[in-house]
Design a protein around this motif. Structure first.
Motif, PDB file in Angstrom:
ATOM      1  N   GLY A 134      -2.703  -1.721  -8.086  1.00 22.17           N
ATOM      2  CA  GLY A 134      -3.433  -0.722  -9.003  1.00 22.17           C
ATOM      3  C   GLY A 134      -4.072   0.190  -8.063  1.00 22.17           C
ATOM      4  N   VAL A 135      -4.907   1.072  -8.300  1.00 29.16           N
ATOM      5  CA  VAL A 135      -5.472   2.116  -7.793  1.00 29.16           C
ATOM      6  C   VAL A 135      -7.155   1.946  -7.401  1.00 29.16           C
ATOM      7  N   TRP A 136      -7.635   1.761  -6.274  1.00 29.71           N
ATOM      8  CA  TRP A 136      -8.919   1.261  -5.881  1.00 29.71           C
ATOM      9  C   TRP A 136      -9.366   2.654  -5.248  1.00 29.71           C
ATOM     10  N   VAL A 188       0.807  -1.272   0.211  1.00 24.59           N
ATOM     11  CA  VAL A 188       0.056  -0.021  -0.041  1.00 24.59           C
ATOM     12  C   VAL A 188       0.954   1.162   0.199  1.00 24.59           C
ATOM     13  N   TYR A 189       0.709   2.105  -0.941  1.00 25.47           N
ATOM     14  CA  TYR A 189       1.492   3.332  -1.024  1.00 25.47           C
ATOM     15  C   TYR A 189       0.835   4.443  -0.526  1.00 25.47           C
ATOM     16  N   SER A 190      -0.426   4.707  -0.642  1.00 25.67           N
ATOM     17  CA  SER A 190      -1.069   5.563  -0.009  1.00 25.67           C
ATOM     18  C   SER A 190      -2.630   5.378   0.113  1.00 25.67           C
ATOM     19  N   GLU A 236     -14.110   1.265  -7.885  1.00 24.11           N
ATOM     20  CA  GLU A 236     -13.690   1.304  -9.032  1.00 24.11           C
ATOM     21  C   GLU A 236     -12.238   0.831  -8.993  1.00 24.11           C
ATOM     22  N   TRP A 237     -11.840  -0.038  -9.941  1.00 31.53           N
ATOM     23  CA  TRP A 237     -10.248  -0.357 -10.112  1.00 31.53           C
ATOM     24  C   TRP A 237      -9.685   0.276 -11.388  1.00 31.53           C
ATOM     25  N   ARG A 238      -8.588   1.115 -10.978  1.00 29.94           N
ATOM     26  CA  ARG A 238      -7.869   1.831 -12.045  1.00 29.94           C
ATOM     27  C   ARG A 238      -6.540   1.153 -12.033  1.00 29.94           C
ATOM     28  N   ASP A 239      -5.847   1.489 -13.120  1.00 30.65           N
ATOM     29  CA  ASP A 239      -4.351   1.235 -13.457  1.00 30.65           C
ATOM     30  C   ASP A 239      -3.715   2.418 -12.587  1.00 30.65           C
ATOM     31  N   ARG A 240      -2.611   2.225 -12.375  1.00 30.98           N
ATOM     32  CA  ARG A 240      -1.803   2.959 -11.639  1.00 30.98           C
ATOM     33  C   ARG A 240      -1.374   4.295 -12.437  1.00 30.98           C
TER      34      ARG A 240
END
Length: 153
Positions: free
Chosen positions: A38-40, A3-5, A149-153
């Motif tokens: 990825g980004v959630w 987890v980055y942020s 939503e699941w997004r690409d980084r």
């Protein structure tokens, strides 16, 4: 998983206690989780209910039920992962395993010690199957009170 942020808009998260160790999201909030997967993006609507960390009062002396802002965000997102989402056709946002891996990595990101984070992770792996698989009245209500939503980084 890493987890980055985790960020919220608006910040901070506002909840209202409603009794029986439950809390209700007090105003709409978007939580963006940047991970190695990825980004959630979770959007919680007013009324979504959470108990943050599961487990009774005996566990509270070892691991806070809510914790600080960062830990509470991790617990809230994990509760949503365990909830089928109406916007996803009543599917879970991610698999149980990935959700539990997020919980451990998120708690480490929130500066929880590795031993305590491992205890929380192992507890949900051992005792969380029914919470993930079985729906009740709370789950039915909550499924309508968030999107994912699941997004690409």
């Amino acid at each position: 998983m890493k987890v980055y942020s985790i960020t919220t808009s608006p910040a901070p998260l506002k909840v209202t206690p409603i009794g029986n160790r439950l809390y209700r999201v007090a105003e709409d909030v978007t939580i963006r989780v940047s991970t190695s997967e990825g980004v959630w993006v979770f959007r919680f609507f007013k009324g979504f209910m959470t108990n943050f960390r599961s487990g009774g009062v005996l566990v509270d002396s070892f691991i806070d039920q809510i914790g600080d802002e960062k830990k509470s965000l991790v617990y809230l997102v994990h509760d949503a992962i365990y909830t089928p989402c109406l916007a996803l056709g009543f599917e879970h946002p991610v698999s149980r395993l990935l959700g539990d891996q997020f919980l451990r990595a998120g708690l480490r990101w929130a500066k929880m010690g590795s031993f305590k984070a491992a205890c929380v992770y192992n507890s949900v792996r051992i005792f969380g199957t029914s919470a993930y698989e079985e729906d009740d009245a709370l789950t039915s209500t909550n499924s309508r009170l968030f999107t994912f939503e699941w997004r690409d980084r």
